[in-house]
Design an enzyme around this catalytic site. Structure first.
Site, PDB file in Angstrom:
ATOM      1  CG  HIS A  39      11.446   0.489  -3.155  1.00 15.39           C
ATOM      2  ND1 HIS A  39      10.249   1.115  -3.450  1.00 15.39           N
ATOM      3  CD2 HIS A  39      11.116  -0.568  -2.353  1.00 15.39           C
ATOM      4  CE1 HIS A  39       9.254   0.476  -2.846  1.00 15.39           C
ATOM      5  NE2 HIS A  39       9.762  -0.559  -2.194  1.00 15.39           N
ATOM      6  CD  GLU A  89      12.887   4.553  -1.060  1.00 15.34           C
ATOM      7  OE1 GLU A  89      12.877   5.780  -0.883  1.00 15.34           O
ATOM      8  OE2 GLU A  89      12.456   4.009  -2.108  1.00 15.34           O
ATOM      9  CG  HIS A  95       6.923   9.968  -4.297  1.00 20.00           C
ATOM     10  ND1 HIS A  95       7.479   8.732  -4.569  1.00 20.00           N
ATOM     11  CD2 HIS A  95       5.769  10.008  -4.991  1.00 20.00           C
ATOM     12  CE1 HIS A  95       6.680   8.055  -5.369  1.00 20.00           C
ATOM     13  NE2 HIS A  95       5.642   8.813  -5.654  1.00 20.00           N
TER      14      HIS A  95
END
EC number: 2.6.99.2
Length: 243
Positions: free
Chosen positions: A45, A72, A193
């Site tokens: 990310h 991400e 997540h």
């Protein structure tokens, strides 16, 4: 039962490195070990504040990852341009707030449909497969379909954070229903997540789930057991859940 794939998020290797401003531990090395242990892809990310993964990491990992890169990123012009320049196999569009410790919820595709659709189209035209990180909500899933995203990643944070068995089962039902609905619409379903060694099996058992993206729990266990063993154990749990 179909195969299930594991994307290992290595952001927290970069978090540890950046805590001291050193050159180690290097996320590039972590990606190599994770792939050797059975990771099917590497997830990173690139946040706007660069709190863990840096631009340098993105560039080098793009050259060295042997499986596939899942980048991400927030839906911003800067990030879209970086993705177009880097050309990872996958981009997952996520919501982002500077004050959050980690991504707190799914992307509101319904509320910013035009913006997300434009980014999705631009990335798709460049040959990048786009995923939208969303809650297991029918309206959001339908909006993802409108955007033309071939993938979604269902947010499993509420499931992971549930404090009682009853709450967790309720969240699992939502995710299962969302995965089934998206599959009916022809969308490929990933999830992630907050998934750990203790809660991953029920999610991995859902037949519509194509890939799970997991990072924090794997990196946390790696401190004690080593990264290669930790990745292999997570992959084994996921595969066992499909039998």
């Amino acid at each position: 039962m179909s195969s299930i794939y594991l994307g290992v998020n290595i952001d927290h290797i970069a978090t540890l490195r950046n805590a001291r401003g050193t050159k180690y531990p290097d996320p590039v090395h972590a990606a190599e070990i994770a792939e050797r242990a059975g990771a099917d892809g590497i997830t990173i990310h690139l946040r706007e504040d660069r709190r863990h993964i840096l631009d340098r990491d993105v560039r080098i990992l793009r050259e060295t990852i042997q499986t596939r890169m899942n980048l991400e990123m927030a839906v911003t012009e800067e990030m879209v341009e970086i993705a177009l320049k880097t050309k990872p196999e996958f981009v997952c569009l996520v919501p982002e707030k500077r004050e959050e410790l980690t991504t707190e919820g799914g992307l509101d595709v319904v509320g910013q449909l035009d913006k997300v659709k434009a980014a999705t189209q631009k990335l798709t035209e460049a040959g990048i497969k786009v995923s939208l990180f969303i809650d297991a909500d029918r309206q959001q899933i339908e909006a993802a379909k409108q955007c033309g995203a071939p993938f979604i990643e269902l947010h499993t944070g509420h499931y992971a954070d549930a404090e009682t068995e009853e709450e967790q089962q309720a969240e699992l039902k939502k995710i299962a229903a969302g995965a089934s609905y998206a599959d009916d619409l022809g969308i490929i379903v990933n999830a992630g997540h907050g998934l750990t060694y203790h809660n991953v099996a029920p999610i991995a058992a859902l037949p519509e789930i194509y890939e799970l993206n997991i990072g924090h729990s794997i990196i946390g266990r790696a401190v004690f057991d080593g990264l290669e063993k930790s990745v292999a154990e997570m992959k084994a749990l996921m595969i066992a859940a499909r039998k």
